[in-house]
Design a protein around this motif. Structure first.
Motif, PDB file in Angstrom:
ATOM      1  N   ASN A  32       6.695  -9.443 -20.258  1.00  0.00           N
ATOM      2  CA  ASN A  32       7.037 -10.102 -19.005  1.00  0.00           C
ATOM      3  C   ASN A  32       5.836 -10.838 -18.435  1.00  0.00           C
ATOM      4  O   ASN A  32       4.702 -10.649 -18.893  1.00  0.00           O
ATOM      5  CB  ASN A  32       7.590  -9.098 -17.970  1.00  0.00           C
ATOM      6  N   THR A  48       6.380 -12.633  -8.166  1.00  0.00           N
ATOM      7  CA  THR A  48       7.550 -12.717  -9.033  1.00  0.00           C
ATOM      8  C   THR A  48       7.259 -12.006 -10.352  1.00  0.00           C
ATOM      9  O   THR A  48       6.110 -11.853 -10.751  1.00  0.00           O
ATOM     10  CB  THR A  48       7.923 -14.171  -9.362  1.00  0.00           C
ATOM     11  N   MET A  50       9.080 -12.049 -14.368  1.00  0.00           N
ATOM     12  CA  MET A  50      10.119 -12.621 -15.228  1.00  0.00           C
ATOM     13  C   MET A  50      10.020 -12.041 -16.629  1.00  0.00           C
ATOM     14  O   MET A  50       8.918 -11.911 -17.179  1.00  0.00           O
ATOM     15  CB  MET A  50       9.979 -14.143 -15.288  1.00  0.00           C
ATOM     16  N   THR A  51      11.149 -11.693 -17.179  1.00  0.00           N
ATOM     17  CA  THR A  51      11.209 -11.240 -18.558  1.00  0.00           C
ATOM     18  C   THR A  51      11.574 -12.421 -19.456  1.00  0.00           C
ATOM     19  O   THR A  51      11.800 -13.529 -18.974  1.00  0.00           O
ATOM     20  CB  THR A  51      12.241 -10.117 -18.710  1.00  0.00           C
ATOM     21  N   SER A  53      14.188 -13.354 -20.933  1.00  0.00           N
ATOM     22  CA  SER A  53      15.471 -14.032 -20.767  1.00  0.00           C
ATOM     23  C   SER A  53      15.594 -14.805 -19.457  1.00  0.00           C
ATOM     24  O   SER A  53      16.562 -15.523 -19.238  1.00  0.00           O
ATOM     25  CB  SER A  53      16.612 -13.018 -20.848  1.00  0.00           C
ATOM     26  N   GLU A  54      14.601 -14.660 -18.581  1.00  0.00           N
ATOM     27  CA  GLU A  54      14.672 -15.334 -17.288  1.00  0.00           C
ATOM     28  C   GLU A  54      13.815 -16.589 -17.314  1.00  0.00           C
ATOM     29  O   GLU A  54      12.676 -16.556 -17.774  1.00  0.00           O
ATOM     30  CB  GLU A  54      14.186 -14.404 -16.168  1.00  0.00           C
ATOM     31  N   ASN A  55      14.341 -17.693 -16.777  1.00  0.00           N
ATOM     32  CA  ASN A  55      13.528 -18.899 -16.761  1.00  0.00           C
ATOM     33  C   ASN A  55      13.207 -19.391 -15.356  1.00  0.00           C
ATOM     34  O   ASN A  55      12.494 -20.384 -15.200  1.00  0.00           O
ATOM     35  CB  ASN A  55      14.186 -20.022 -17.574  1.00  0.00           C
ATOM     36  N   THR A  56      13.697 -18.720 -14.349  1.00  0.00           N
ATOM     37  CA  THR A  56      13.295 -19.062 -12.994  1.00  0.00           C
ATOM     38  C   THR A  56      13.505 -17.862 -12.079  1.00  0.00           C
ATOM     39  O   THR A  56      14.422 -17.070 -12.272  1.00  0.00           O
ATOM     40  CB  THR A  56      14.057 -20.289 -12.473  1.00  0.00           C
ATOM     41  N   LYS A  57      12.616 -17.733 -11.115  1.00  0.00           N
ATOM     42  CA  LYS A  57      12.690 -16.620 -10.152  1.00  0.00           C
ATOM     43  C   LYS A  57      12.079 -17.100  -8.855  1.00  0.00           C
ATOM     44  O   LYS A  57      10.978 -17.663  -8.858  1.00  0.00           O
ATOM     45  CB  LYS A  57      11.934 -15.400 -10.687  1.00  0.00           C
ATOM     46  N   THR A  65       8.739 -20.476 -12.794  1.00  0.00           N
ATOM     47  CA  THR A  65       9.542 -20.842 -13.964  1.00  0.00           C
ATOM     48  C   THR A  65       8.863 -20.292 -15.211  1.00  0.00           C
ATOM     49  O   THR A  65       7.655 -20.069 -15.233  1.00  0.00           O
ATOM     50  CB  THR A  65       9.687 -22.367 -14.104  1.00  0.00           C
TER      51      THR A  65
END
Lengths: 113, 116
Positions: A32, A48, A50-51, A53-57, A65
């Protein structure tokens, strides 16, 4: 060797303006990516996470991003405030046994009135 | 979110003395805590990994006899800087690992050490 590179090293913007900070990493395997804000003389505070599979938070005026293919992340700050003046650190966690963190050098942001 | 405290927040000591810094996880149990050092305008540098009930693991170049780490409970780790010298003056930050689903490290507020 796992590395995290941030750019720019420092940035000065006027209050109310937007800015984008960049982070490139070579950590593999990837677990992450976190963005932290560190005020002078204080410990880092998470903005924030993000792992893969995530592309925005988003977190308020902060939007991160992640492009796991190019191994790049950005942190966008909208409508900057004087209190945004701080160092912003990109931290990548590897999916090894210890989940050790690799720290970027940080971007020092100064917001001027 | 989880809270990690450090005590003291700042300390000034004479060269040759020892200084103890405490790191506590206030609302979660941390089997692993980390100690970092940060020089002005630089990023955090990991010094050692503190594991509850076992010996700490030190990063290359960090003297284990100078920076004593004790992780006696699931909520407390201590870093003792022995025979401090002016070059040990730095900002020391701990973090505690919460093995929830995000496996997140939460950072303490830091301790500013000044050795005269």
């Amino acid at each position: 060797k796992n590395q995290v590179e941030q750019s720019p090293q420092s940035l000065i913007i006027l209050e109310g303006k937007n800015c984008t900070l960049q982070c490139n990493y070579t950590v593999s395997p990837f677990s992450n990516l976190r963005w932290y804000k560190q005020d002078t003389g204080r410990g880092p505070v998470s903005l924030t996470i993000m792992t893969f599979s995530e592309n925005t938070k988003s977190n308020g005026r902060y939007t991160a991003t992640l492009d796991a293919d190019t191994k790049q992340s950005s942190l966008h700050i909208t409508a900057s405030q004087l209190s945004d003046s701080a160092s912003y650190i990109c931290v990548v966690s590897g999916e090894d046994a210890g989940n050790m963190l690799t720290f970027g050098g940080g971007t020092r942001l100064m917001v001027k009135p | 979110g989880a809270v990690v405290s450090q005590h003291p927040s700042w300390v000034i000591c004479k060269s040759g003395t020892s200084v103890k810094i405490e790191c506590r996880s206030l609302d979660f149990q941390a089997t692993t805590m980390f100690w970092y050092r940060q020089f002005p305008k630089q990023s955090l540098m990991l010094m050692a990994t503190s594991n509850e009930g076992s010996k700490a693991t030190y990063e290359q170049g960090v003297e284990k006899d100078k920076f004593l780490i004790n992780h006696a409970s699931l909520t407390l780790s201590t870093l003792t800087v022995t025979s401090a010298h002016p070059e040990d003056s730095s900002f020391y930050i701990c973090s505690a690992r919460d093995r929830g689903y995000t496996d997140t490290q939460y950072f303490g507020p830091g301790t500013r050490l000044t050795v005269l």
